[in-house]
Design a protein around this motif. Sequence first.
Motif, PDB file in Angstrom:
ATOM      1  N   UNK A  61     -11.729 -40.165  50.455  1.00 38.30           N
ATOM      2  CA  UNK A  61     -11.580 -40.893  51.729  1.00 38.30           C
ATOM      3  C   UNK A  61     -10.299 -40.498  52.438  1.00 38.30           C
ATOM      4  N   UNK A  62      -9.233 -40.263  51.653  1.00 35.07           N
ATOM      5  CA  UNK A  62      -7.945 -39.959  52.283  1.00 35.07           C
ATOM      6  C   UNK A  62      -7.354 -38.714  51.634  1.00 35.07           C
ATOM      7  N   UNK A  63      -7.110 -37.686  52.415  1.00 36.08           N
ATOM      8  CA  UNK A  63      -6.536 -36.440  51.890  1.00 36.08           C
ATOM      9  C   UNK A  63      -5.297 -36.094  52.720  1.00 36.08           C
ATOM     10  N   UNK A  64      -4.149 -36.290  52.120  1.00 37.42           N
ATOM     11  CA  UNK A  64      -2.922 -36.047  52.898  1.00 37.42           C
ATOM     12  C   UNK A  64      -2.377 -34.641  52.717  1.00 37.42           C
ATOM     13  N   UNK A  65      -2.776 -34.012  51.602  1.00 38.59           N
ATOM     14  CA  UNK A  65      -2.303 -32.636  51.365  1.00 38.59           C
ATOM     15  C   UNK A  65      -3.464 -31.781  50.871  1.00 38.59           C
ATOM     16  N   UNK A  66      -3.479 -30.555  51.327  1.00 37.53           N
ATOM     17  CA  UNK A  66      -4.490 -29.601  50.846  1.00 37.53           C
ATOM     18  C   UNK A  66      -3.759 -28.364  50.356  1.00 37.53           C
ATOM     19  N   UNK A  67      -4.185 -27.855  49.206  1.00 35.56           N
ATOM     20  CA  UNK A  67      -3.584 -26.631  48.681  1.00 35.56           C
ATOM     21  C   UNK A  67      -4.650 -25.549  48.616  1.00 35.56           C
ATOM     22  N   UNK A  68      -4.350 -24.425  49.259  1.00 38.69           N
ATOM     23  CA  UNK A  68      -5.284 -23.297  49.248  1.00 38.69           C
ATOM     24  C   UNK A  68      -4.955 -22.392  48.070  1.00 38.69           C
ATOM     25  N   UNK A  69      -5.826 -22.430  47.059  1.00 36.06           N
ATOM     26  CA  UNK A  69      -5.675 -21.584  45.869  1.00 36.06           C
ATOM     27  C   UNK A  69      -6.592 -20.362  46.075  1.00 36.06           C
ATOM     28  N   UNK A  70      -6.726 -19.416  45.174  1.00 41.12           N
ATOM     29  CA  UNK A  70      -5.940 -19.207  43.973  1.00 41.12           C
ATOM     30  C   UNK A  70      -4.639 -18.492  44.367  1.00 41.12           C
ATOM     31  N   UNK A  71      -4.317 -17.445  43.578  1.00 37.93           N
ATOM     32  CA  UNK A  71      -3.096 -16.696  43.858  1.00 37.93           C
ATOM     33  C   UNK A  71      -3.200 -15.992  45.198  1.00 37.93           C
ATOM     34  N   UNK A  72      -2.107 -16.019  45.959  1.00 34.44           N
ATOM     35  CA  UNK A  72      -1.983 -15.174  47.142  1.00 34.44           C
ATOM     36  C   UNK A  72      -3.058 -15.388  48.207  1.00 34.44           C
ATOM     37  N   UNK A  73      -3.341 -16.656  48.534  1.00 36.76           N
ATOM     38  CA  UNK A  73      -4.339 -16.895  49.591  1.00 36.76           C
ATOM     39  C   UNK A  73      -3.821 -16.428  50.961  1.00 36.76           C
ATOM     40  N   UNK A  74      -2.520 -16.191  51.070  1.00 34.05           N
ATOM     41  CA  UNK A  74      -1.989 -15.711  52.362  1.00 34.05           C
ATOM     42  C   UNK A  74      -2.437 -14.277  52.665  1.00 34.05           C
ATOM     43  N   UNK A  75      -3.036 -13.638  51.696  1.00 35.65           N
ATOM     44  CA  UNK A  75      -3.527 -12.273  51.923  1.00 35.65           C
ATOM     45  C   UNK A  75      -4.699 -12.272  52.917  1.00 35.65           C
ATOM     46  N   UNK A  76      -5.324 -13.407  53.083  1.00 36.91           N
ATOM     47  CA  UNK A  76      -6.483 -13.524  54.005  1.00 36.91           C
ATOM     48  C   UNK A  76      -6.027 -13.175  55.425  1.00 36.91           C
ATOM     49  N   UNK A  77      -6.891 -12.487  56.169  1.00 35.88           N
ATOM     50  CA  UNK A  77      -6.546 -12.126  57.551  1.00 35.88           C
ATOM     51  C   UNK A  77      -6.149 -13.364  58.339  1.00 35.88           C
ATOM     52  N   UNK A  78      -5.138 -13.208  59.176  1.00 37.92           N
ATOM     53  CA  UNK A  78      -4.620 -14.347  59.949  1.00 37.92           C
ATOM     54  C   UNK A  78      -5.729 -15.034  60.738  1.00 37.92           C
ATOM     55  N   UNK A  79      -6.589 -14.238  61.339  1.00 32.95           N
ATOM     56  CA  UNK A  79      -7.679 -14.779  62.149  1.00 32.95           C
ATOM     57  C   UNK A  79      -8.550 -15.758  61.324  1.00 32.95           C
ATOM     58  N   UNK A  80      -8.835 -15.370  60.089  1.00 33.25           N
ATOM     59  CA  UNK A  80      -9.672 -16.220  59.227  1.00 33.25           C
ATOM     60  C   UNK A  80      -8.880 -17.443  58.763  1.00 33.25           C
ATOM     61  N   UNK A  81      -7.601 -17.220  58.430  1.00 34.16           N
ATOM     62  CA  UNK A  81      -6.774 -18.352  57.986  1.00 34.16           C
ATOM     63  C   UNK A  81      -6.655 -19.392  59.103  1.00 34.16           C
TER      64      UNK A  81
END
Length: 289
Positions: A61-81
Motif C-alpha cells: 500500500x505504501x512504498x517510500x523507497x525503491x531500489x533498482x537491483x541487481x548490480x550496476x543498473x545504471x548501465x541501462x540507457x538513460x532513455x530507458x532509465x
Amino acid sequence: MRYEGTLYRPPSEAYSLIVQATIGCSQNRCTFCSMYKEKDFRIRKTRDIVEDLILGRQEYRKVEKIFLADGDALIIKTEELLKILEKIKTIFPECKRVGIYASPKSILGKSTGELIELRKSGLGIVYMGVESGSDLILEKIKKGVNSSEMIAAGKKIKEAEIPLSITLISGLGGKEYSMEHGVESARVVNEMNPDYIGLLTLLVEEGTELYDDVWNERFKLLTPKEVLLETREFVQRLNLDNCIFRSNHASNYVALGGTLNKDKNLILEQIKEGLKMEGLEEGEIFRRL
Ligand code: SF4
C-alpha cells in the motif's frame, strides 16, 4: 513479486521495494566477490520492469523507497532509465527515493547532463563499490577501473548533485598492502567527498579467486587487530564534509560510526577502545555472522 536468483541490496534499502532492472553484475570478475556468480549479466526489458512495478503496487500500500537491483543498473540507457523513473512516479506517487547500484564505468558512460536529468526524474541515491583506493589493489582484485577513474566517477555523481554512497573493504590488500590500502583509500575518498561511506571487513567466500589465494597462502588475511590499525590509518587521513561514516556491518569486528569530519576524534576513540578489547585476536566471535 518475482525475482531471479539471490537479491542483494545496501543496508539502507532494507525497507525498500526491490525491483530487478538488471540481472547479475556487468563486471562479475572481482576476485573477492561471489554475489552474482550464478547469473549471466543482462539488462531486463523495460516492459518487464514496469510489470514488476505494477505487481509491487498490488502487494504494497505504501512504498517510500525503491531500489533498482541487481548490480550496476545504471548501465541501462538513460532513455530507458528515464522511462522507468517516470513510471515509478505514476505508479508510486508516494515514493520519496529511488536508489541504484552503479559501477564507475557506467557512471563515466553518462554525461553530467544525463545524470542531472535522472536526478530530476527521481534518482535519489547512487551506491558505488570503491573497495580500495590503491591502484595496485584495484588491479589485483580485477575491479576493472583504476583510482583516477573511480575518483572521476564519484565526482561526476556529486556534480550531478545525486547523493553518493560508497563502500570500501578493510583488509582487501592483505598483510602485504594493508597500509597502502588505508592511505590510498583515504586519498581517493577525500577527492570524491561522498555523502556516505560504508566500511566493511573482508569476508572470504568459497568459490572466489581470493578463496583459492588464501587457501594457497598467496594472500595473507589481516588479524582483527591489523584491521583496526588499517582502519585507524584510513580514518586519520580523511578530510570530508558532512559524510556519514558507518562500519557496523555484520562483517566488522568492532562497530564504528559518526559524521566526518566532525566526529573523527570520536571514531578514532572507538578504534582505540576496540584495540583494547579482550579476546580481539580470537576475532571471528566479534563478527555478527
Ligand atoms: S564487487 Fe561489485 S563490481 Fe565486483 S563482481 Fe561483485 S558486484 Fe560486481
